[in-house]
Design a protein around this motif. Structure first.
Motif, short mmCIF file in Angstrom:
data_model
loop_
_atom_site.label_atom_id
_atom_site.label_comp_id
_atom_site.label_asym_id
_atom_site.label_seq_id
_atom_site.Cartn_x
_atom_site.Cartn_y
_atom_site.Cartn_z
N HIS A 188 17.20 -49.23 7.27
CA HIS A 188 16.70 -50.54 7.72
C HIS A 188 15.96 -50.37 9.05
O HIS A 188 16.43 -50.84 10.10
CB HIS A 188 17.86 -51.52 7.89
CG HIS A 188 18.69 -51.71 6.65
ND1 HIS A 188 19.71 -50.85 6.30
CD2 HIS A 188 18.63 -52.67 5.69
CE1 HIS A 188 20.27 -51.27 5.17
NE2 HIS A 188 19.63 -52.37 4.78
N PRO A 189 14.80 -49.71 9.03
CA PRO A 189 14.07 -49.48 10.29
C PRO A 189 13.68 -50.78 10.98
O PRO A 189 13.27 -51.74 10.33
CB PRO A 189 12.84 -48.69 9.83
CG PRO A 189 12.70 -48.99 8.37
CD PRO A 189 14.08 -49.20 7.86
N ASP A 190 13.88 -50.80 12.31
CA ASP A 190 13.50 -51.92 13.18
C ASP A 190 14.31 -53.20 12.91
O ASP A 190 13.97 -54.26 13.43
CB ASP A 190 12.01 -52.25 13.06
CG ASP A 190 11.13 -51.09 13.51
OD1 ASP A 190 11.50 -50.44 14.49
OD2 ASP A 190 10.09 -50.85 12.87
N GLN A 191 15.38 -53.10 12.14
CA GLN A 191 16.20 -54.29 11.87
C GLN A 191 17.43 -54.36 12.79
O GLN A 191 17.98 -55.44 12.99
CB GLN A 191 16.63 -54.31 10.40
CG GLN A 191 15.48 -54.56 9.44
CD GLN A 191 15.96 -54.77 8.01
OE1 GLN A 191 17.10 -55.17 7.78
NE2 GLN A 191 15.08 -54.51 7.04
N LEU A 192 17.84 -53.23 13.31
CA LEU A 192 18.92 -53.22 14.28
C LEU A 192 18.33 -53.30 15.68
O LEU A 192 17.22 -52.83 15.94
CB LEU A 192 19.76 -51.95 14.16
CG LEU A 192 20.58 -51.75 12.87
CD1 LEU A 192 21.30 -50.42 12.91
CD2 LEU A 192 21.56 -52.90 12.67
N SER A 193 19.09 -53.92 16.62
CA SER A 193 18.64 -54.02 18.01
C SER A 193 19.70 -53.44 18.94
O SER A 193 20.90 -53.62 18.73
CB SER A 193 18.35 -55.47 18.39
OG SER A 193 19.48 -56.29 18.17
N CYS A 194 19.23 -52.73 19.94
CA CYS A 194 20.12 -52.08 20.92
C CYS A 194 20.04 -52.83 22.25
O CYS A 194 18.99 -52.85 22.90
CB CYS A 194 19.71 -50.62 21.09
SG CYS A 194 20.63 -49.76 22.38
N ALA A 195 21.12 -53.46 22.66
CA ALA A 195 21.17 -54.19 23.93
C ALA A 195 21.62 -53.25 25.05
O ALA A 195 22.54 -52.44 24.86
CB ALA A 195 22.13 -55.37 23.81
N HIS A 196 20.98 -53.36 26.20
CA HIS A 196 21.35 -52.52 27.34
C HIS A 196 21.01 -53.26 28.64
O HIS A 196 20.37 -54.32 28.61
CB HIS A 196 20.64 -51.17 27.28
CG HIS A 196 19.15 -51.26 27.20
ND1 HIS A 196 18.35 -51.54 28.29
CD2 HIS A 196 18.30 -51.15 26.14
CE1 HIS A 196 17.09 -51.57 27.93
NE2 HIS A 196 17.01 -51.35 26.63
N GLY A 236 26.27 -61.87 18.06
CA GLY A 236 25.46 -61.56 16.89
C GLY A 236 23.97 -61.59 17.13
O GLY A 236 23.19 -61.32 16.20
N THR A 237 23.54 -61.90 18.36
CA THR A 237 22.10 -61.92 18.65
C THR A 237 21.54 -60.50 18.66
O THR A 237 20.40 -60.27 18.24
CB THR A 237 21.84 -62.58 20.02
OG1 THR A 237 22.41 -63.90 20.01
CG2 THR A 237 20.35 -62.67 20.31
N ALA A 238 22.32 -59.54 19.13
CA ALA A 238 21.94 -58.12 19.10
C ALA A 238 22.95 -57.37 18.25
O ALA A 238 24.08 -57.85 18.01
CB ALA A 238 21.89 -57.56 20.52
N SER A 239 22.58 -56.17 17.80
CA SER A 239 23.41 -55.43 16.84
C SER A 239 24.41 -54.48 17.50
O SER A 239 25.56 -54.40 17.08
CB SER A 239 22.51 -54.63 15.89
OG SER A 239 21.48 -55.41 15.35
N LEU A 240 23.95 -53.77 18.50
CA LEU A 240 24.79 -52.75 19.11
C LEU A 240 24.49 -52.66 20.59
O LEU A 240 23.47 -53.15 21.08
CB LEU A 240 24.58 -51.40 18.41
CG LEU A 240 23.15 -50.83 18.41
CD1 LEU A 240 22.97 -49.79 19.50
CD2 LEU A 240 22.85 -50.20 17.05
N VAL A 241 25.39 -52.01 21.32
CA VAL A 241 25.25 -51.93 22.76
C VAL A 241 25.73 -50.58 23.26
O VAL A 241 26.66 -49.99 22.71
CB VAL A 241 26.06 -53.07 23.46
CG1 VAL A 241 27.55 -52.90 23.23
CG2 VAL A 241 25.76 -53.14 24.96
N PHE A 242 25.04 -50.06 24.28
CA PHE A 242 25.50 -48.90 25.05
C PHE A 242 25.85 -49.42 26.43
O PHE A 242 24.96 -49.84 27.18
CB PHE A 242 24.39 -47.85 25.18
CG PHE A 242 24.15 -47.02 23.96
CD1 PHE A 242 24.74 -45.77 23.81
CD2 PHE A 242 23.31 -47.47 22.96
CE1 PHE A 242 24.50 -44.99 22.69
CE2 PHE A 242 23.05 -46.70 21.84
CZ PHE A 242 23.65 -45.46 21.70
#
Length: 359
Positions: A188-196, A236-242
């Motif tokens: 799923h390219p470009d469908q996940l978002s990484c919050a930082h 749920g606004t972003a998918s994952l976080v570092f």
């Protein structure tokens, strides 16, 4: 150990006395021992040693900081964050160890460069210190004209702590492992978002390096701070976080842990793998350390490093570090310099390949 030399007394005929045990034996009685009296000289000696050691440490501090003015600890971030909390805890404990007044000054701005530049330009007399972070390494790569040179303008004193960035996802995503995350992102390219917490910070580098090494396309979303980034992943606004601050939310069940960015697993999440287990060579650890201006005298650096190591052994500091998943280090100045040089050598190769800058 500080020991006061014993006084020498000459032996004369009048001072030669038979031991009490020998006299008792001649009289046909068993010798008597007064343990209380025997212990008093030993206890007195231990007290004298303690007083002598305390006096020596006080003398060392006075020699290093002879002027009647406070030491300034510059924290190059706003009040209320992890860096500020750690800086204030360090200042409180360091004041006790050195017997000096220490004032914390928050000097945020330009990715920590404003506060760092102030320390770099200060007189190298031990009265101006910096709570340094990984940002001091990264600024070289994300600004066209950095306000200081880490290796030229600052003196490494001691690394305080190492903290991983925890990679976590929204629990509603069908992802439980790092391998599943990579497979899902590729499908799923470009469908996940990484919050930082913003370009140039270690969570941003952790996210971008992960995308590069895993060969996945994930949208990078910068926030003003780590708390905001985490909140959007929970919502749920972003998918994952570092983010290093994610640990408490993971413990509360609001985030699902996938990996840690240090070379090995965190002792606070032993069942969560290091990302390097899936992507060999991956590592983006956050650190905090104590630095001073260039040309800081070695005796001052050594005294401060000694005090830091003592502080990090205290149960109070250990408890505070555990809340954020931090592992105490407490290094000598030479070891901290070696770590900084190694970080710069690694990121000299890794970061330019990302093709991103903050200017």
């Amino acid at each position: 150990m500080c020991i006061r030399p014993a006084r020498w007394r000459p032996t004369t005929s009048s001072s030669r006395r038979r031991p009490a045990s020998a006299m008792a034996a001649r009289r046909g009685r068993a010798p008597r021992h007064n343990k209380g009296k025997d212990m008093k000289p030993a206890i007195l000696l231990l007290k004298l040693i303690g007083l002598a050691c305390a006096a020596s440490l006080s003398t060392l501090a006075q020699a290093a900081w002879p002027e009647d003015k406070p030491i300034r600890l510059v924290v190059p971030f706003t009040a209320g964050g992890t860096a500020d909390a750690l800086g204030r805890s360090l200042a409180q404990q360091l004041a006790k160890e050195l017997g000096q007044t220490i004032i914390v000054e928050n000097k945020p701005g330009a990715g920590s460069m404003l506060g760092t530049r102030e320390v770099a330009g200060a007189k190298p007399d031990g009265y101006t210190l910096l709570l340094g972070t990984t940002a001091n390494v990264f600024n070289k790569y994300f600004y066209k004209k950095p306000l200081y040179d880490l290796q030229r303008d600052l003196t490494p004193i001691s690394q305080l702590v190492e903290i991983p960035n925890f990679l976590a996802v929204n629990p509603k995503l069908p992802i439980d492992t790092l391998a599943e995350l990579i497979r899902y992102a590729r499908a799923h390219p470009d469908q996940l978002s990484c919050a930082h917490s913003g370009i140039g910070a270690s969570p941003f580098v952790a996210c971008e390096l992960f995308k590069k090494m895993a060969q996945v396309r994930i949208v990078s979303v910068p926030y003003q701070g780590g708390t905001q980034a985490i909140s959007d992943v929970i919502g749920g606004t972003a998918s994952l976080v570092f983010q290093s601050e994610a640990l408490s939310y993971i413990r509360a069940g609001q985030l699902r842990p996938i990996g840690v960015t240090t070379a090995s697993r965190s002792p606070f999440l032993k069942d969560t793998p290091a990302i390097a287990e899936q992507l060999p060579g991956y590592e983006v650890s956050a650190w905090y350390g104590l630095l001073g201006p260039a040309a800081l005298p070695s005796e001052i650096s050594a005294r401060l490093a000694q005090a830091v190591m003592q502080i990090l052994r205290s149960p109070e500091m250990q408890e505070r570090l555990a809340l954020v998943g931090g592992v105490a280090v407490g290094s000598e100045p030479a070891a901290f310099k070696k770590k900084l040089d190694a970080d710069l050598a690694f990121y000299d190769q890794a970061i330019p390949a990302l093709g991103v800058n903050a200017d």
